[in-house]
Motif scaffolding. Sequence first.
Motif, PDB file in Angstrom:
ATOM      1  N   LEU A  67       0.840  -1.201   0.000  1.00  0.00           N
ATOM      2  CA  LEU A  67       0.000   0.000   0.000  1.00  0.00           C
ATOM      3  C   LEU A  67       0.874   1.249   0.000  1.00  0.00           C
ATOM      4  O   LEU A  67       0.578   2.228  -0.697  1.00  0.00           O
ATOM      5  N   GLN A  68       1.955   1.219   0.777  1.00  0.00           N
ATOM      6  CA  GLN A  68       2.851   2.374   0.865  1.00  0.00           C
ATOM      7  C   GLN A  68       3.507   2.667  -0.473  1.00  0.00           C
ATOM      8  O   GLN A  68       3.611   3.830  -0.886  1.00  0.00           O
ATOM      9  N   ASP A  69       3.946   1.630  -1.190  1.00  0.00           N
ATOM     10  CA  ASP A  69       4.577   1.834  -2.502  1.00  0.00           C
ATOM     11  C   ASP A  69       3.591   2.435  -3.496  1.00  0.00           C
ATOM     12  O   ASP A  69       3.946   3.316  -4.296  1.00  0.00           O
ATOM     13  N   ALA A  70       2.350   1.949  -3.454  1.00  0.00           N
ATOM     14  CA  ALA A  70       1.320   2.493  -4.345  1.00  0.00           C
ATOM     15  C   ALA A  70       1.026   3.951  -4.013  1.00  0.00           C
ATOM     16  O   ALA A  70       0.811   4.783  -4.910  1.00  0.00           O
ATOM     17  N   TYR A  71       1.026   4.263  -2.742  1.00  0.00           N
ATOM     18  CA  TYR A  71       0.821   5.637  -2.272  1.00  0.00           C
ATOM     19  C   TYR A  71       1.921   6.557  -2.800  1.00  0.00           C
ATOM     20  O   TYR A  71       1.642   7.642  -3.340  1.00  0.00           O
ATOM     21  N   GLU A  72       3.176   6.128  -2.678  1.00  0.00           N
ATOM     22  CA  GLU A  72       4.308   6.939  -3.130  1.00  0.00           C
ATOM     23  C   GLU A  72       4.299   7.089  -4.654  1.00  0.00           C
ATOM     24  O   GLU A  72       4.595   8.176  -5.180  1.00  0.00           O
ATOM     25  N   LEU A  73       3.973   6.008  -5.366  1.00  0.00           N
ATOM     26  CA  LEU A  73       3.923   6.071  -6.825  1.00  0.00           C
ATOM     27  C   LEU A  73       2.849   7.042  -7.289  1.00  0.00           C
ATOM     28  O   LEU A  73       3.067   7.838  -8.215  1.00  0.00           O
ATOM     29  N   THR A  74       1.690   7.000  -6.654  1.00  0.00           N
ATOM     30  CA  THR A  74       0.600   7.898  -7.047  1.00  0.00           C
ATOM     31  C   THR A  74       0.972   9.353  -6.786  1.00  0.00           C
ATOM     32  O   THR A  74       0.618  10.241  -7.584  1.00  0.00           O
ATOM     33  N   LYS A  75       1.692   9.625  -5.712  1.00  0.00           N
ATOM     34  CA  LYS A  75       2.139  11.000  -5.453  1.00  0.00           C
ATOM     35  C   LYS A  75       3.055  11.489  -6.570  1.00  0.00           C
ATOM     36  O   LYS A  75       2.967  12.661  -6.989  1.00  0.00           O
ATOM     37  N   LYS A  76       3.920  10.614  -7.085  1.00  0.00           N
ATOM     38  CA  LYS A  76       4.789  10.992  -8.196  1.00  0.00           C
ATOM     39  C   LYS A  76       3.981  11.288  -9.448  1.00  0.00           C
ATOM     40  O   LYS A  76       4.280  12.229 -10.198  1.00  0.00           O
ATOM     41  N   ILE A  77       2.954  10.485  -9.687  1.00  0.00           N
ATOM     42  CA  ILE A  77       2.086  10.710 -10.854  1.00  0.00           C
ATOM     43  C   ILE A  77       1.359  12.048 -10.723  1.00  0.00           C
ATOM     44  O   ILE A  77       1.232  12.815 -11.683  1.00  0.00           O
ATOM     45  N   ILE A  78       0.911  12.353  -9.516  1.00  0.00           N
ATOM     46  CA  ILE A  78       0.222  13.629  -9.268  1.00  0.00           C
ATOM     47  C   ILE A  78       1.174  14.800  -9.494  1.00  0.00           C
ATOM     48  O   ILE A  78       0.831  15.800 -10.144  1.00  0.00           O
ATOM     49  N   ASN A  79       2.392  14.687  -8.968  1.00  0.00           N
ATOM     50  CA  ASN A  79       3.371  15.769  -9.084  1.00  0.00           C
ATOM     51  C   ASN A  79       3.795  16.013 -10.525  1.00  0.00           C
ATOM     52  O   ASN A  79       4.246  17.110 -10.878  1.00  0.00           O
ATOM     53  N   ALA A  80       3.659  14.986 -11.366  1.00  0.00           N
ATOM     54  CA  ALA A  80       4.011  15.135 -12.780  1.00  0.00           C
ATOM     55  C   ALA A  80       2.941  15.902 -13.553  1.00  0.00           C
ATOM     56  O   ALA A  80       3.130  16.204 -14.742  1.00  0.00           O
ATOM     57  N   GLN A  81       1.829  16.204 -12.871  1.00  0.00           N
ATOM     58  CA  GLN A  81       0.722  16.983 -13.457  1.00  0.00           C
ATOM     59  C   GLN A  81       0.242  16.372 -14.779  1.00  0.00           C
ATOM     60  O   GLN A  81       0.104  17.040 -15.796  1.00  0.00           O
ATOM     61  N   SER A  82      -0.012  15.087 -14.738  1.00  0.00           N
ATOM     62  CA  SER A  82      -0.510  14.382 -15.923  1.00  0.00           C
ATOM     63  C   SER A  82      -1.985  14.689 -16.148  1.00  0.00           C
ATOM     64  O   SER A  82      -2.653  15.266 -15.281  1.00  0.00           O
TER      65      SER A  82
END
Length: 381
Positions: free
Chosen positions: A222-237
Amino acid sequence: MGKTYNINDIALMAGVAKSTVSRYLNGGYVSEKTRLQIENIIRTTGFSPNQTAQNLKSKQRKVVGVVIPRIDSYAVSRTLMGLDDALNAVNMQMLVINCSQSIDREIEALDNLSKQKLAGIVWLASAISKRHHKIINQLESANIPILLLGQTHPTLPYIAYPDFDGAFSLGQYCKSLGHKEIAYLGVEEKDLAVGLNRWLGFKKSFDEADISLTRYFCSFSLQDAYELTKKIINAQSNYTLLLCATDNIALGAYKALSEAKIRIPNDISLTGFGGYDFTQMLHPSLTTIELPFYEAGQIAAFKLRYILLSQDKTIGQTTNKQENDPYLQLKKTFTNSAAALYLSSAEKENISHGCQLDSHQLCTTFTLKKRQSVDISDKKK
């Protein structure tokens, strides 16, 4: 002091072989007539078997080794509950070994089990590498049946989930809602079921459409998915949908989106895969593919018992009557069980013929749960 009877006395009085009495005492198959006869003699004589010796023998046929990849998993825990309930009903027990997603620990566990007196092994494998093949051969040489649960294999019997079909169905549903920019959060392909088959199912559902599908990798954490999603959000996709390979991955993504004040489904849609209980308790609740983990555990218990019957050379020597045929009795019990309803449509066709347990390859069904996390995505033009 009255006479002390032993197993030889019981066999002589019943007019059967000592091995027949031993098989009865250890829960093996004997005909109904012989069973009643032995029961009556034991009751009359007050015979009490040596419990220690009986336990030593029973371990060979009554303990099932269960190898699991991780213990902190909803899917694993539900599967173990179904397996335990079905085995307990026939006086069999589980010996559960957790491998914490370590191949080294998994191989060591299988190696240790191959040296014990077990009825069989149910293996919830994440991946099957070349290193596993030697251990598989070792178990087969020891005459310990192996049943895979959750993965497929060219030679071993298995019970699998419809990962490709479930992913394709969910992908088609999401496509019908008008999504054009999609991110997929999955795991490595060494896990054929979750990592490869689910990805291929989603990919096929979008192949012939004008849709952008970007693939990201993370672990089951769950933590890895949380961190990955934050990166996707920060990339402003510009993604309108996050497809997740498991509900646990979706929960990590859910938390990251919520913290970023990104509304589900108003700003972005989100799906999972598995049908974990928490998916319907979230608000908005999570769209997902529901898999029958508990029932799959029960099916595994039925299938393993069927394999054990097929290895018992005494079956068929005591009676030719169909009503006492243990194969037919087991098939009838399974056909009438709730677990049988969760087989795929192909296997359901076999139920009327009573031959579904004969199949080397069993596959469960799935249910698409259309919930609020994608309900209004078609309004986002």
